[in-house]
Design a protein around this motif. Structure first.
Motif, PDB file in Angstrom:
ATOM      1  N   THR A  46      -2.062   8.773   7.725  1.00 51.25           N
ATOM      2  CA  THR A  46      -2.303   7.471   7.101  1.00 51.25           C
ATOM      3  C   THR A  46      -2.447   6.380   8.153  1.00 51.25           C
ATOM      4  OG1 THR A  46      -1.067   8.132   5.131  1.00 51.25           O
ATOM      5  CG2 THR A  46      -1.373   5.766   5.496  1.00 51.25           C
ATOM      6  N   ILE A  47      -1.574   6.404   9.151  1.00 51.49           N
ATOM      7  CA  ILE A  47      -1.657   5.413  10.232  1.00 51.49           C
ATOM      8  C   ILE A  47      -2.960   5.576  11.005  1.00 51.49           C
ATOM      9  CG2 ILE A  47      -0.622   4.726  12.442  1.00 51.49           C
ATOM     10  CD1 ILE A  47       2.110   5.380  11.169  1.00 51.49           C
ATOM     11  N   ALA A  48      -3.351   6.826  11.249  1.00 52.86           N
ATOM     12  CA  ALA A  48      -4.609   7.064  11.962  1.00 52.86           C
ATOM     13  C   ALA A  48      -5.810   6.611  11.147  1.00 52.86           C
ATOM     14  CB  ALA A  48      -4.738   8.552  12.296  1.00 52.86           C
ATOM     15  N   ASP A  49      -5.701   6.661   9.815  1.00 56.89           N
ATOM     16  CA  ASP A  49      -6.793   6.197   8.956  1.00 56.89           C
ATOM     17  C   ASP A  49      -7.018   4.698   9.080  1.00 56.89           C
ATOM     18  OD1 ASP A  49      -7.073   8.738   7.931  1.00 56.89           O
ATOM     19  OD2 ASP A  49      -5.885   8.356   6.141  1.00 56.89           O
ATOM     20  N   LEU A  50      -5.923   3.957   9.309  1.00 55.67           N
ATOM     21  CA  LEU A  50      -5.961   2.503   9.191  1.00 55.67           C
ATOM     22  C   LEU A  50      -6.072   1.764  10.517  1.00 55.67           C
ATOM     23  CD1 LEU A  50      -3.031   2.124   6.642  1.00 55.67           C
ATOM     24  CD2 LEU A  50      -5.440   1.750   6.134  1.00 55.67           C
ATOM     25  N   ILE A  51      -5.363   2.279  11.520  1.00 53.74           N
ATOM     26  CA  ILE A  51      -5.182   1.530  12.764  1.00 53.74           C
ATOM     27  C   ILE A  51      -6.076   2.116  13.842  1.00 53.74           C
ATOM     28  CG2 ILE A  51      -3.504   0.659  14.421  1.00 53.74           C
ATOM     29  CD1 ILE A  51      -2.982  -0.231  11.545  1.00 53.74           C
ATOM     30  N   SER A  52      -6.757   1.255  14.581  1.00 54.82           N
ATOM     31  CA  SER A  52      -7.641   1.715  15.649  1.00 54.82           C
ATOM     32  C   SER A  52      -6.839   2.393  16.752  1.00 54.82           C
ATOM     33  CB  SER A  52      -8.440   0.550  16.233  1.00 54.82           C
ATOM     34  OG  SER A  52      -7.569  -0.364  16.880  1.00 54.82           O
ATOM     35  N   ARG A  53      -7.520   3.199  17.514  1.00 53.33           N
ATOM     36  CA  ARG A  53      -6.866   3.977  18.561  1.00 53.33           C
ATOM     37  C   ARG A  53      -6.118   3.086  19.549  1.00 53.33           C
ATOM     38  NH1 ARG A  53     -10.203   8.314  22.293  1.00 53.33           N
ATOM     39  NH2 ARG A  53      -8.436   9.575  22.982  1.00 53.33           N
ATOM     40  N   GLU A  54      -6.687   1.930  19.851  1.00 50.70           N
ATOM     41  CA  GLU A  54      -6.090   1.038  20.840  1.00 50.70           C
ATOM     42  C   GLU A  54      -4.802   0.397  20.333  1.00 50.70           C
ATOM     43  OE1 GLU A  54     -10.191   1.866  21.522  1.00 50.70           O
ATOM     44  OE2 GLU A  54      -9.255   0.887  19.791  1.00 50.70           O
ATOM     45  N   GLN A  55      -4.647   0.235  19.029  1.00 51.97           N
ATOM     46  CA  GLN A  55      -3.492  -0.455  18.453  1.00 51.97           C
ATOM     47  C   GLN A  55      -2.521   0.492  17.758  1.00 51.97           C
ATOM     48  OE1 GLN A  55      -5.559  -3.133  15.809  1.00 51.97           O
ATOM     49  NE2 GLN A  55      -5.684  -4.737  17.358  1.00 51.97           N
ATOM     50  N   ARG A  56      -2.788   1.784  17.865  1.00 49.95           N
ATOM     51  CA  ARG A  56      -2.033   2.748  17.068  1.00 49.95           C
ATOM     52  C   ARG A  56      -0.644   3.037  17.616  1.00 49.95           C
ATOM     53  NH1 ARG A  56      -5.641   7.599  16.513  1.00 49.95           N
ATOM     54  NH2 ARG A  56      -6.999   6.055  15.531  1.00 49.95           N
ATOM     55  N   GLY A  57      -0.424   2.775  18.903  1.00 50.87           N
ATOM     56  CA  GLY A  57       0.841   3.143  19.536  1.00 50.87           C
ATOM     57  C   GLY A  57       2.049   2.519  18.866  1.00 50.87           C
ATOM     58  N   THR A  58       1.977   1.224  18.558  1.00 56.04           N
ATOM     59  CA  THR A  58       3.112   0.540  17.940  1.00 56.04           C
ATOM     60  C   THR A  58       3.428   1.124  16.570  1.00 56.04           C
ATOM     61  OG1 THR A  58       2.554  -1.506  19.093  1.00 56.04           O
ATOM     62  CG2 THR A  58       4.015  -1.690  17.192  1.00 56.04           C
ATOM     63  N   ALA A  59       2.378   1.323  15.764  1.00 59.79           N
ATOM     64  CA  ALA A  59       2.581   1.858  14.414  1.00 59.79           C
ATOM     65  C   ALA A  59       3.168   3.266  14.475  1.00 59.79           C
ATOM     66  CB  ALA A  59       1.258   1.863  13.652  1.00 59.79           C
ATOM     67  N   MET A  60       2.678   4.102  15.389  1.00 61.53           N
ATOM     68  CA  MET A  60       3.195   5.464  15.504  1.00 61.53           C
ATOM     69  C   MET A  60       4.645   5.449  15.977  1.00 61.53           C
ATOM     70  SD  MET A  60       0.908   7.630  14.487  1.00 61.53           S
ATOM     71  CE  MET A  60       1.489   9.181  15.177  1.00 61.53           C
ATOM     72  N   ALA A  61       4.980   4.528  16.871  1.00 58.92           N
ATOM     73  CA  ALA A  61       6.358   4.442  17.362  1.00 58.92           C
ATOM     74  C   ALA A  61       7.319   4.075  16.243  1.00 58.92           C
ATOM     75  CB  ALA A  61       6.451   3.421  18.494  1.00 58.92           C
ATOM     76  N   VAL A  62       6.910   3.106  15.405  1.00 54.50           N
ATOM     77  CA  VAL A  62       7.748   2.706  14.262  1.00 54.50           C
ATOM     78  C   VAL A  62       7.886   3.863  13.288  1.00 54.50           C
ATOM     79  CG1 VAL A  62       7.896   1.169  12.265  1.00 54.50           C
ATOM     80  CG2 VAL A  62       7.182   0.267  14.489  1.00 54.50           C
ATOM     81  N   TRP A  63       6.776   4.536  13.012  1.00 53.56           N
ATOM     82  CA  TRP A  63       6.809   5.656  12.070  1.00 53.56           C
ATOM     83  C   TRP A  63       7.673   6.805  12.585  1.00 53.56           C
ATOM     84  CZ3 TRP A  63       4.256  10.594  12.573  1.00 53.56           C
ATOM     85  CH2 TRP A  63       4.295  11.362  11.405  1.00 53.56           C
ATOM     86  N   MET A  64       7.608   7.096  13.873  1.00 53.68           N
ATOM     87  CA  MET A  64       8.369   8.209  14.444  1.00 53.68           C
ATOM     88  C   MET A  64       9.869   7.935  14.506  1.00 53.68           C
ATOM     89  SD  MET A  64       6.685  10.913  15.094  1.00 53.68           S
ATOM     90  CE  MET A  64       7.838  11.725  16.207  1.00 53.68           C
ATOM     91  N   MET A  65      10.267   6.668  14.402  1.00 57.55           N
ATOM     92  CA  MET A  65      11.690   6.365  14.417  1.00 57.55           C
ATOM     93  C   MET A  65      12.396   6.936  13.188  1.00 57.55           C
ATOM     94  SD  MET A  65      12.415   4.842  17.212  1.00 57.55           S
ATOM     95  CE  MET A  65      13.956   3.951  17.009  1.00 57.55           C
ATOM     96  N   GLY A  66      11.668   7.116  12.092  1.00 59.48           N
ATOM     97  CA  GLY A  66      12.264   7.659  10.876  1.00 59.48           C
ATOM     98  C   GLY A  66      12.849   9.043  11.066  1.00 59.48           C
ATOM     99  N   PRO A  67      12.037  10.032  11.502  1.00 60.78           N
ATOM    100  CA  PRO A  67      12.577  11.364  11.733  1.00 60.78           C
ATOM    101  C   PRO A  67      13.626  11.415  12.834  1.00 60.78           C
ATOM    102  CG  PRO A  67      10.183  11.424  11.552  1.00 60.78           C
ATOM    103  CD  PRO A  67      10.568   9.977  11.611  1.00 60.78           C
TER     104      PRO A  67
END
Length: 551
Positions: free
Chosen positions: A228-249
């Motif tokens: 879902t994050i990859a669908d929405l956020i460009s490759r250049e801006q994806r790091g922050t969103a992925m970091a927030v998402w990965m904090m859950g697990p």
């Protein structure tokens, strides 16, 4: 043609990266298409050998299995053609109306994009939190159901992870067929239903049954969230969103017992499940109201059906149409991981390493409450704080890996000699913290040292686990590239089975050996695992060339 080949490597890497985040293999089309390879015959090859190469794919050596940095060699050996670049000018190809088409999730407003990311991150935090939240209430559950079976003490916690092993294998291919949104809604509703069912269980069998299905459907955000994050956020801006998402697990399983400890003390163990059900129900309603479909292939497929109905032109097809049958998608998701696990030495050994470490995590989850309530006389509420060391150690490990792991990779990429095995240096040294933490924690408890001493020891355990888990996962992505999702699925199935089954004997082990020698036994096993990263650093490339899996 030269210009086409010149821009293919970065395109190929982007497709692989996006497919990995979406938890499927890169030969299944994603937002930007799929990878198809056309092998060009070299002068030294015969026509027969060239034909054989067209019929089989080697996933551990050769161009497709090379690391993401070896795209120059890819361009020399083969022509990589993203599917969405073929036939774009054909009149029957349905694509976006323009580069700014508002139907394309990449063109949504920032508010809509980050609102969706926030929703996905919350639900991805909630379901791992539920895996261990009621651990401090295990003695109360045993008392409620009049059970004295030590094996069930651990299994009622770890059976949730057993559901993680099977649910995602079904969710992943279904999301490719029907989109992410129906799977989010269905899994969220069923997760809430089974959580309520666990809260009102009247016997142990019902409770374990419902908790297993909580895990099956609770694993959906872990499968769908990255995509879902990859669908929405460009490759250049994806790091922050992925970091927030990965904090859950990462944080969920460690924060859960802290909340659950105080909630159990105040309201009883059933309120752990009522709390999760209330939060999950609220998230389900918010997702139903606010979230829209983000999968580009599914959006274009719906647009194609709409246009066929309006125009009567049955030749129309989506630019991202893969033509794969449901049967093929299930084969990709189920048979490939099994084949990798049984036929790839690299996938098997790395998965074994991670599975043992993951099992240790759930051994601690299932025994912490008993240790700190009997040895240190913690109340049921305060017992949840015993998980704090694991949580802080895990967070520290994540930051250390991100900083030093990325720095090591950048250094070798600048030199032009990067190999996937370079990922494992930080794993090799980080893995030393695991036995140190196990010995420290075990003998601190055995010697009745102050409770903070044991918790500090578990901080080393959490640090070592994260420093082993993250490099190993990244290594599998680098080695298998196009088929990285299948390798990760194989790893997930194996580690979930270990985490669900091995802790069943933890109580008997501690009863027979004590906490000192019991944790020392775990520490000695982890010491035996330390050479594995060093062996792969030295011989990994050779193993990849000799031991291969072909589809």
């Amino acid at each position: 043609m030269a210009e086409h080949l010149e821009r293919q490597p970065s395109r190929r890497e982007e497709i692989i990266e996006l497919a990995t985040e979406e938890r499927h293999d890169a030969d299944i089309p994603t937002n930007i298409g799929s990878i198809r390879t056309i092998h060009t015959r070299k002068p030294t090859e015969s026509a027969e050998s060239s034909t054989l190469k067209l019929g089989e794919k080697d996933i551990e050596k050769g161009p497709i299995a090379s690391s993401l940095s070896s795209s120059k060699r890819d361009a020399e050996d083969e022509e990589v053609i993203p599917e969405d670049e073929e036939g774009i000018n054909e009149p029957n190809i349905v694509t976006w109306d323009s580069p700014t088409d508002p139907e394309n999730p990449m063109n949504w407003t920032l508010k809509k994009k980050w609102g969706t990311v926030a929703l996905v991150s919350v639900i991805t935090f909630l379901t791992p939190l539920a895996s261990s939240m009621f651990a401090p209430g295990v003695p109360d559950v045993m008392h409620t159901f009049h059970s004295t079976n030590d094996m069930l003490t651990g299994f009622m916690v770890s059976v949730y992870v057993l559901g993680f092993a099977f649910g995602p294998l079904i969710v992943a291919p279904l999301s490719e067929m029907y989109g992410r949104l129906p799977l989010y809604h269905t899994c969220n509703v069923l997760f809430t239903v089974f959580t309520i069912a666990a809260a009102v269980s009247t016997n142990m069998t019902m409770f374990i049954f419902f908790r297993f299905f909580m895990g099956c459907f609770g694993g959906a955000p872990n499968v769908l969230g990255g995509g879902t994050i990859a669908d929405l956020i460009s490759r250049e801006q994806r790091g922050t969103a992925m970091a927030v998402w990965m904090m859950g697990p990462t944080l969920g399983p460690c924060v859960g017992p802290i909340i659950g400890g105080f909630l159990t003390g105040a309201k009883g163990w059933r309120w752990n499940f009522w709390f999760v059900a209330i939060c999950s129900g609220a998230c389900t309603v918010m997702l139903a109201v606010l979230m829209k479909e983000t999968s580009a292939p599914v959006i274009l497929a719906r647009k194609t059906k709409r246009l066929i109905k309006e125009t009567g032109n049955t030749k129309l097809r989506s630019k991202l149409d893969n033509g794969l049958s449901p049967r093929d998608l299930f084969l990709f998701s189920i048979i490939r991981p099994t084949k990798m696990l049984t036929r790839s030495l690299i996938c098997f050994l790395i998965s074994l390493y991670i599975s043992i470490i993951y099992a240790y995590l759930y051994i601690l989850f299932t025994t912490f409450t008993a240790v700190f309530t009997t040895r240190y006389h913690f109340s049921s509420g305060a017992a949840g704080l015993s998980f704090l060391g694991l949580g802080l150690g895990s967070v520290l490990g994540q930051f250390v890996f991100t900083h030093f792991g990325n720095r090591t990779v950048r250094k070798h990429m600048e030199k032009g000699d990067f190999r996937p095995e370079h990922r494992l240096w930080i794993m090799a040294f980080g893995g030393l913290a695991l036995p140190v933490g196990l010995f420290w924690y075990g003998w601190a408890v055995e010697g009745d040292a102050h409770w903070i001493v044991g918790i500090v020891g578990t901080g080393f355990v959490g640090f070592g686990m994260m420093m082993s888990f993250m490099p190993a996962s990244t290594y599998l992505v680098d080695v298998f590239t196009v088929y990285a999702a299948s390798a990760m699925a194989a790893n997930t199935v194996m580690r979930s089975l270990f985490a669900a089954l091995i802790p069943l004997s933890s109580q008997k082990m501690y009863a027979a050996l004590g906490y000192g020698w019991g944790n020392s036994l775990l520490g000695f096993v982890s010491l035996l695992l330390i050479p594995i990263p060093f062996l792969f650093i030295r011989y990994g490339e050779r193993i990849r060339k000799r031991n291969t899996v072909k589809f």
